[in-house]
Design an enzyme around this catalytic site. Structure first.
Site, PDB file in Angstrom:
ATOM      1  N   ASN A   9       0.862  -1.184   0.000  1.00  0.00           N
ATOM      2  CA  ASN A   9       0.000   0.000   0.000  1.00  0.00           C
ATOM      3  C   ASN A   9       0.898   1.234   0.000  1.00  0.00           C
ATOM      4  OD1 ASN A   9      -1.779   2.083   0.534  1.00  0.00           O
ATOM      5  ND2 ASN A   9      -2.245   1.422   2.633  1.00  0.00           N
ATOM      6  N   LYS A  11      -0.001   4.257  -0.239  1.00  0.00           N
ATOM      7  CA  LYS A  11      -0.656   5.452   0.347  1.00  0.00           C
ATOM      8  C   LYS A  11      -0.456   6.651  -0.585  1.00  0.00           C
ATOM      9  CE  LYS A  11      -0.093   3.272   4.782  1.00  0.00           C
ATOM     10  NZ  LYS A  11       0.060   3.381   6.227  1.00  0.00           N
ATOM     11  N   HIS A  95      -9.509   1.333   5.144  1.00  0.00           N
ATOM     12  CA  HIS A  95      -8.194   1.504   5.770  1.00  0.00           C
ATOM     13  C   HIS A  95      -8.343   2.438   6.964  1.00  0.00           C
ATOM     14  CE1 HIS A  95      -4.078   2.637   6.529  1.00  0.00           C
ATOM     15  NE2 HIS A  95      -3.727   1.536   5.904  1.00  0.00           N
ATOM     16  N   GLU A  97      -6.649   4.760   8.084  1.00  0.00           N
ATOM     17  CA  GLU A  97      -6.394   6.184   7.836  1.00  0.00           C
ATOM     18  C   GLU A  97      -7.630   6.853   7.249  1.00  0.00           C
ATOM     19  OE1 GLU A  97      -2.750   5.653   5.637  1.00  0.00           O
ATOM     20  OE2 GLU A  97      -1.768   5.029   7.497  1.00  0.00           O
ATOM     21  N   GLU A 166      -5.286  -4.904  10.669  1.00  0.00           N
ATOM     22  CA  GLU A 166      -4.250  -3.898  10.886  1.00  0.00           C
ATOM     23  C   GLU A 166      -4.505  -3.164  12.199  1.00  0.00           C
ATOM     24  OE1 GLU A 166      -2.333  -2.629   6.941  1.00  0.00           O
ATOM     25  OE2 GLU A 166      -4.184  -1.494   7.115  1.00  0.00           O
ATOM     26  N   GLY A 172       2.666   2.225  10.801  1.00  0.00           N
ATOM     27  CA  GLY A 172       3.603   3.325  10.633  1.00  0.00           C
ATOM     28  C   GLY A 172       4.340   3.702  11.915  1.00  0.00           C
ATOM     29  N   SER A 210       3.504  -2.189  10.221  1.00  0.00           N
ATOM     30  CA  SER A 210       4.956  -2.250  10.369  1.00  0.00           C
ATOM     31  C   SER A 210       5.546  -3.613  10.010  1.00  0.00           C
ATOM     32  CB  SER A 210       5.379  -1.836  11.792  1.00  0.00           C
ATOM     33  OG  SER A 210       4.989  -0.494  12.055  1.00  0.00           O
TER      34      SER A 210
HETATM   35  P1  PGA Z   1       2.926   0.281   7.618  1.00  0.00           P
HETATM   36  O1  PGA Z   1       1.448   0.513   7.012  1.00  0.00           O
HETATM   37  O2  PGA Z   1       3.438  -1.013   7.047  1.00  0.00           O
HETATM   38  O3  PGA Z   1       3.704   1.459   7.161  1.00  0.00           O
HETATM   39  O4  PGA Z   1       2.769   0.210   9.102  1.00  0.00           O
HETATM   40  C1  PGA Z   1       0.550  -0.548   6.867  1.00  0.00           C
HETATM   41  C2  PGA Z   1      -0.761  -0.037   6.310  1.00  0.00           C
HETATM   42  O5  PGA Z   1      -1.206   1.049   6.716  1.00  0.00           O
HETATM   43  O6  PGA Z   1      -1.393  -0.691   5.445  1.00  0.00           O
END
Ligand code: PGA
Length: 253
Positions: A9, A11, A95, A97, A166, A172, A210
């Site tokens: 992803n 983003k 997601h 976010e 997640e 992140g 992560s």
């Molecule tokens: P990350 O993001 O691997 O940077 O923690 C995962 C995601 O948001 O899908």
């Protein structure tokens, strides 16, 4: 047996230049895939640029969200039908976010999953609790509610899609859920799916938060972890390839 999936992803990151360099690096070190499907969710504007190099490696493409409607006066939005027309096979929905920044409720996520399926786009439905929920012992309830909202709307049609667990506190942050913590939630999700409709027991459940080359193999060794949704590390071709290699060599056969 669920399909194994390693998905990236991007983003709101990347450019045409980065995409070209990325696929050049991927081609150099590509391995024939025996166990997993590899997916990439770049920003929608890069999709057309990614079509050819992704197809050459057998990588599937997706968008990061879709609007519930097929067309209309929704400035700035993308319809699932448009994503299909542009060559996407998948979309992320829900997601964390988008749940947090765009206020997407469980019901909003459900109608987006339904819109994707109507258009022939496979939804990867993201679920996961925030830290306060986990500390309050509510993690399982939150994830169940998120999943049940989608299942109430799309039912067994979800067999075409996938789930990404997640935990928001691991996205992140560099903090990964331990394989045991992740496995425990994946088992809950598998139970909910199995109980919801015939044909959902084999929906892939991938872990996100992560995921890096050094923790991927331990996560993939867990029974109900069918792959990963990788954010930050998926922007680096070498790191993403190492995670794919971990699935190819260490994941359950
Ligand atoms: P990350 O993001 O691997 O940077 O923690 C995962 C995601 O948001 O899908």
């Amino acid at each position: 047996m669920p399909q194994r999936i390693v998905a990236g992803n991007w983003k709101m990151n990347g450019s045409r230049a980065l995409l070209a360099a990325y696929f050049a690096a991927m081609e150099q070190a590509w391995m024939p895939l025996r166990r997993c499907e590899v997916l990439l969710f770049p920003p929608a504007l890069l999709l057309s640029e990614a079509l050819e190099p992704a197809a050459a490696l057998g990588i599937g493409l997706g968008v990061q969200t879709v609007h519930p409607e097929a067309s209309g006066a929704y400035t700035g939005e993308l319809a699932a039908e448009m994503a299909v027309d542009a060559g996407a096979q998948w979309t992320l929905v829900g997601h964390s976010e988008r749940r947090a920044a765009c206020g997407e409720s469980n019901e909003d996520v459900a109608v987006r999953a339904a819109a994707a399926l109507r258009a022939g786009l496979k939804p990867m439905v993201c679920v996961g609790e925030v830290l306060t929920d986990r500390r309050a012992g509510r993690a399982e309830d939150v994830v169940r509610e998120q999943l049940e909202a989608v299942l109430a709307t799309v039912g067994e049609d979800l067999s075409a899609g996938a789930i990404a667990y997640e935990p928001v506190w691991a996205i992140g942050t560099g903090e990964t859920a331990s394989p045991e913590v992740a496995q425990a939630m994946h088992a809950v999700i598998r139970d909910v799916l199995r109980g919801a409709a015939n044909g959902l027991a084999d929906v892939p459940i991938v872990y996100g938060g992560s995921v890096k080359p050094d923790n991927a193999a331990a996560l993939f060794a867990e029974t109900d972890i069918d792959g990963a949704l990788v954010g930050g590390a998926s922007l680096d071709a070498a790191a993403f390839l190492a995670i794919i290699a971990a699935m190819e060599t260490h994941g359950n056969p």
